[in-house]
Design a protein around this motif. Structure first.
Motif, mmCIF file in Angstrom:
data_model
loop_
_atom_site.group_PDB
_atom_site.id
_atom_site.type_symbol
_atom_site.label_atom_id
_atom_site.label_comp_id
_atom_site.label_asym_id
_atom_site.label_seq_id
_atom_site.Cartn_x
_atom_site.Cartn_y
_atom_site.Cartn_z
ATOM 1 N N MET A 1 40.184 -20.706 -2.338
ATOM 2 C CA MET A 1 38.947 -21.081 -1.671
ATOM 3 C C MET A 1 37.758 -20.784 -2.588
ATOM 4 N N ALA A 2 37.553 -21.680 -3.539
ATOM 5 C CA ALA A 2 36.474 -21.496 -4.498
ATOM 6 C C ALA A 2 35.128 -21.715 -3.820
ATOM 7 N N ASN A 3 34.112 -21.002 -4.335
ATOM 8 C CA ASN A 3 32.731 -21.185 -3.882
ATOM 9 C C ASN A 3 32.580 -20.911 -2.387
ATOM 10 N N VAL A 4 33.230 -19.823 -1.922
ATOM 11 C CA VAL A 4 33.160 -19.432 -0.516
ATOM 12 C C VAL A 4 32.570 -18.029 -0.427
ATOM 13 N N GLN A 5 31.661 -17.848 0.493
ATOM 14 C CA GLN A 5 31.062 -16.545 0.737
ATOM 15 C C GLN A 5 31.433 -16.090 2.140
ATOM 16 N N LEU A 6 32.000 -14.892 2.227
ATOM 17 C CA LEU A 6 32.355 -14.333 3.520
ATOM 18 C C LEU A 6 31.179 -13.546 4.079
ATOM 19 N N LEU A 7 30.830 -13.843 5.313
ATOM 20 C CA LEU A 7 29.777 -13.101 6.006
ATOM 21 C C LEU A 7 30.455 -12.143 6.985
ATOM 22 N N LEU A 8 30.523 -10.881 6.592
ATOM 23 C CA LEU A 8 31.227 -9.892 7.388
ATOM 24 C C LEU A 8 30.273 -9.230 8.368
ATOM 25 N N SER A 9 30.706 -9.135 9.621
ATOM 26 C CA SER A 9 29.893 -8.496 10.652
ATOM 27 C C SER A 9 30.808 -7.768 11.622
ATOM 28 N N GLU A 10 30.202 -6.975 12.484
ATOM 29 C CA GLU A 10 31.000 -6.276 13.488
ATOM 30 C C GLU A 10 31.408 -7.239 14.614
ATOM 31 N N ASP A 11 30.417 -7.895 15.238
ATOM 32 C CA ASP A 11 30.740 -8.775 16.366
ATOM 33 C C ASP A 11 29.744 -9.914 16.513
ATOM 34 N N LEU A 12 29.002 -10.212 15.451
ATOM 35 C CA LEU A 12 27.974 -11.241 15.522
ATOM 36 C C LEU A 12 28.377 -12.435 14.676
ATOM 37 N N SER A 13 28.209 -13.648 15.234
ATOM 38 C CA SER A 13 28.570 -14.855 14.505
ATOM 39 C C SER A 13 27.797 -16.035 15.085
ATOM 40 N N PRO A 14 27.675 -17.148 14.345
ATOM 41 C CA PRO A 14 27.025 -18.348 14.893
ATOM 42 C C PRO A 14 27.672 -18.821 16.188
ATOM 43 N N HIS A 15 28.973 -18.638 16.309
ATOM 44 C CA HIS A 15 29.672 -19.060 17.521
ATOM 45 C C HIS A 15 29.187 -18.259 18.731
ATOM 46 N N LYS A 16 28.948 -16.950 18.534
ATOM 47 C CA LYS A 16 28.426 -16.127 19.618
ATOM 48 C C LYS A 16 26.996 -16.548 19.969
ATOM 49 N N LEU A 17 26.214 -16.942 18.960
ATOM 50 C CA LEU A 17 24.857 -17.418 19.233
ATOM 51 C C LEU A 17 24.883 -18.704 20.053
ATOM 52 N N THR A 247 31.393 -11.575 -0.966
ATOM 53 C CA THR A 247 31.186 -11.159 0.413
ATOM 54 C C THR A 247 29.782 -10.608 0.606
ATOM 55 N N CYS A 248 29.302 -10.701 1.823
ATOM 56 C CA CYS A 248 28.030 -10.103 2.203
ATOM 57 C C CYS A 248 28.192 -9.495 3.587
ATOM 58 N N LEU A 249 27.402 -8.441 3.878
ATOM 59 C CA LEU A 249 27.576 -7.672 5.095
ATOM 60 C C LEU A 249 26.335 -7.712 5.957
ATOM 61 N N ILE A 250 26.554 -7.751 7.271
ATOM 62 C CA ILE A 250 25.490 -7.455 8.220
ATOM 63 C C ILE A 250 26.055 -6.483 9.244
ATOM 64 N N GLN A 251 25.188 -5.760 9.920
ATOM 65 C CA GLN A 251 25.586 -4.752 10.909
ATOM 66 C C GLN A 251 26.372 -3.596 10.290
ATOM 67 N N ASN A 252 26.250 -3.385 8.982
ATOM 68 C CA ASN A 252 27.005 -2.314 8.317
ATOM 69 C C ASN A 252 28.505 -2.422 8.593
ATOM 70 N N ALA A 253 28.996 -3.634 8.587
ATOM 71 C CA ALA A 253 30.411 -3.863 8.904
ATOM 72 C C ALA A 253 31.313 -3.216 7.868
ATOM 73 N N ASP A 254 32.410 -2.623 8.320
ATOM 74 C CA ASP A 254 33.358 -1.951 7.439
ATOM 75 C C ASP A 254 34.740 -2.564 7.652
ATOM 76 N N PHE A 255 35.215 -3.275 6.629
ATOM 77 C CA PHE A 255 36.515 -3.955 6.740
ATOM 78 C C PHE A 255 37.547 -3.361 5.784
ATOM 79 N N ASN A 256 37.367 -2.118 5.408
ATOM 80 C CA ASN A 256 38.316 -1.544 4.454
ATOM 81 C C ASN A 256 39.689 -1.346 5.084
#
Length: 766
Positions: A1-17, A247-256
């Motif tokens: 998946m070239a040229n893809v940026q993951l937006l990591l969050s705890e529970d927020l997403s465009p779908h929830k909006l 990857t980029c983070l919002i909500q201080n998401a931790d996916f380790n």
């Protein structure tokens, strides 16, 4: 998946909006009254983490707006939602639109509501403690706490979520709106931007909570129905575990820590028989889990490790792991876990009876002692375990010669418990076990009813395979051999991705194919398939014993009588020594085959006492399917010993039982022996009985032979068809019946041609 940026969050997403704005449409009263229930039902299902599926039924990993609109399935509501979404044209617009949603709460108490850019009316207010109210508060609060750069990332992701449908809103300025002096500058700047701009990154929003639920759902799918992981989910998880991913983070998401993904990788590797990947993934999973100092996960780790070793045939390592798990459970006085572990151990060792002599934990006990413990203790642990204990007990008492009443007692107890259990798998196992019990008892009609009960119940793939395999067995018994084989072929293709399910189906298919080849005279081909089966590792004791039977049958057909008898005797001695499961039922069948070999080799008298003894035991045990088989065999022995009247009487006394069993092969063989008896009686002394007796015997012969031919023709048993027409020819010559002789000769000639073709099948053409 070239040229893809993951937006990591705890529970927020465009779908929830988008769901938030859909709730806003409901609260503002713009959704038509007749559609409110449907729209709210959709929202609640999605907020309750029900997996989203597209029109084709495939799991949606990263939802887009079109997925939501398809699910709503309302043109009016969809148009209104799109209108709201496309009015959001900046980060500030998104923030104000989200914050305005708090105005629909009865008591907004988390964030000071800002005035919406659009005037909004409130028709339906939400209690903050309600399901929808909690959702609105959560999203509004979360968005208000985002930093500016995080809000920008969320907005960009939101724009991608909407898709391209609203591009016309941001169209180029028209000549009427832009001064002519500015058009040239606009054109130049536009061209330069086109030249220097890089292809935009695709933003994939990955909310942690949603992803973990999705992984757990996928684990359940893989365990129950064998559904493989969607490619997009696998690619996302690969990116998340790669240090070089964008990857980029919002909500201080931790996916380790994503233990579910490791367990999912373990299951996939297990089904593809990738030992090293399965072992590595399993250890990664429990590295995460044991770090929480959970004693339960340590037990589970040991049981999973034992299952891994079992899957790859490492029996000693499996025993070591499970014995360690037993010791830990005892040390912690964890009776529930101990009972579960012992159930696993019993199920493992009943297919490998030789292991009772190598393990040390229960060295002074046997399966009976362990089974008594399970039945006693599992009642306080769980219904599935309690039902399983009675399933084990049913098999145990049936295979070790207990009366049918005792077998039915355990069967009915297990079924009663499984009916009250919420897991369909437990009830299906009870039904399948009931089918086995009644099939051996000779009541095939009731066995088919039990098997049919479990059909159509949504269950694990393993249960579905068991049900359909049973159906294939019934088809075979009823003479529909080709249909039975085709059903097994369908199952083989369906389970190719899962070695644990695929191998038993593949073996049963090859067993049936071997029988088909024996029926049709392809003896060399049958022997070659048997050689392949003999070199295959067999996981189930029942299949192992079926192969013992089949191998001896093939050798008998090839007239290797001494070799077949020696092979059978070795295995019978081994069965007696180990007291294995399937003991008495399979011992009887193998002894009946041994008697058939004596008959085929020209020594029927040696089979007489053996058959009588096995027949008496079968009757005492209530195994009427074996009684039917033994009676036909005894009639065959008596016919070859020229005791034709006794053979006729045996068949007459057991014909009702033979019909009750509903085995096409048994019925056809019984009528063949009936016809043989009539023929040989006439041939032995055609004058002693007088003309009337001779005519009666001839009529009986023709009727019995016709039934025999019909049965063998249905199952395409060409070998026995040939023998049947040979009987017809012999009777025609004995009674000087010209038309009957011509019919027999024409039929035999057709069969000779067909058999020559069958013998060359698979060897003439490459």
């Amino acid at each position: 998946m070239a040229n893809v940026q993951l937006l990591l969050s705890e529970d927020l997403s465009p779908h929830k909006l988008a769901l938030l704005f859909l709730v806003g449409l409901y609260c503002s009263g713009v959704i038509d009254f007749e559609e409110i229930r449907k729209v709210l039902g959709t929202v609640i299902k999605l907020l309750d983490n029900e997996p989203l599926r597209n029109k084709d039924g495939h799991l949606v990993v990263v939802p887009q707006l079109h997925d939501l609109l398809d699910l709503i399935d309302s043109p009016k509501t969809s148009a209104k939602l799109e209108s709201v979404l496309w009015k959001v044209n900046s980060v500030e617009s998104l923030e104000s639109s989200v914050t305005a949603m708090q105005a629909f709460l009865c008591q907004p108490n988390l964030v000071t509501a800002k005035q919406s850019p659009q005037e909004m009316t409130c028709v339906h207010q939400l209690l903050p403690s309600s399901f929808l109210g909690l959702f609105v508060q959560k999203i509004v609060t979360t968005c208000s706490l985002l930093h500016f750069d995080e809000s920008c990332l969320l907005y960009n992701s939101f724009v991608e979520y909407r898709g391209d449908k609203g591009i016309h809103i941001e169209s180029e300025p028209s000549k009427e709106d832009v001064a002519s002096s500015d058009l040239e500058l606009f054109s130049i700047l536009s061209d330069q931007l086109t030249l220097v701009q890089e292809p935009p990154s695709k933003i994939l929003p990955v909310p942690k909570l949603d992803m973990e639920i999705l992984l757990e759902h996928q684990i359940s799918l893989l365990e129950t129905s064998g559904t493989p992981m969607p490619d997009l989910l696998r690619e996302i998880m690969t990116l998340m575990t790669s240090p070089a991913s964008n990857t980029c983070l919002i909500q201080n998401a931790d996916f380790n820590n994503l233990p579910s993904y490791s367990y999912l990788r373990y299951l996939e590797a297990l089904r593809s028989s990738d030992y090293h990947t399965a072992f590595q993934a399993l250890h990664q999973y429990f590295d995460y889990m044991v770090s929480n100092n959970s004693k339960y996960f340590y037990h589970f780790a040991l049981i999973s490790r034992a299952s891994l070793h079992q899957h790859f045939g490492e029996d000693e390592k499996a025993l070591n792991a499970i014995e360690e798990a037993i010791s830990v459970a005892r040390e912690n006085k964890d009776n529930a876990t101990l009972t579960y572990i012992l159930s696993w151990l019993f199920n493992f060792m009943r297919n490998k009876p030789d292991l009772w002599y190598t393990q040390t934990l229960y060295h002074n006990n046997n399966e009976s002692h362990l089974l008594d413990f399970l039945v006693t203790k599992s009642q306080t642990v769980s219904l599935p375990l309690y039902a399983m204990s009675y399933h084990f007990d049913t098999l145990h008492v049936m295979n070790n010669g207990e009366p049918l009443s005792r077998v039915l007692q355990s069967l009915l107890r297990g079924m009663y418990i499984s009916i009250h259990d919420h897991l369909p798998s437990s009830f299906i196992k009870s039904s399948e076990l009931g089918a086995t019990v009644w099939s051996r008892a000779g009541n095939t009609h009731l066995a088919m009813v039990y098997s049919a009960i479990s059909q159509g119940i949504e269950s694990k793939l393993a249960d579905e395979v068991a049900v359909r395999t049973r159906k294939a067995l019934f088809l075979y018994q009823q003479g529909e051999v080709d249909n039975a084989y085709q059903l097994l072929e369908q199952l083989r293709k369906q389970t190719m991705f899962d070695r644990a399910l695929f191998q038993p189906v593949q073996i049963r298919g090859l067993i049936l194919l071997t029988k088909i080849n024996l029926y049709r005279g392809r003896h060399v081909l049958a022997e070659r398939i048997m050689q392949i089966l003999s070199n295959t590792e067999i996981p189930e004791i029942e299949l192992k014993l079926e192969l013992v039977y089949l191998n001896a049958e093939v050798q008998m057909t090839l007239q290797n009588y001494s070799e077949a008898l020696l092979y059978l005797n070795e295995n019978l001695i081994h069965l007696e020594r180990t007291k294995t499961q399937m003991n008495l039922h399979m011992v009887t069948r193998l002894n009946f085959l041994k008697a058939r070999i004596f008959i085929e080799s020209g020594a029927p008298s040696r089979a007489f006492s053996l058959t009588i003894h096995q027949l008496q035991k079968s009757k005492q045990l209530g195994m009427m399917s074996l009684v039917a088989e033994g009676a036909i065999l005894l009639a065959s022995i008596l016919n070859r010993m020229e005791s034709y009247k006794d053979a006729y009487d045996v068949l007459g006394a057991t014909m009702a039982t033979i019909h009750m069993v509903q085995n096409q092969e048994f019925t056809a063989m019984a009528y063949y022996e009936y016809a043989y008896t009539c023929l040989m009686t006439l041939e032995q002394d055609s004058k002693a009985g007088g003309r009337e007796v001779g005519r009666r015997l001839l009529n009986l012969f023709l009727r019995f032979l016709n039934n025999s031919i019909d049965g063998f023709r249905k199952s395409l048993n060409l070998v026995m068809l040939q023998k049947s027409f040979q009987l017809e020819l012999k009777m025609a010559k004995l009674k000087s019946l010209v038309e009957l002789e011509e019919h027999a000769e024409v039929s035999l000639e057709k069969l000779r041609i067909r058999l020559r073709e069958e013998v060359n099948y698979g060897f003439v053409h490459a």
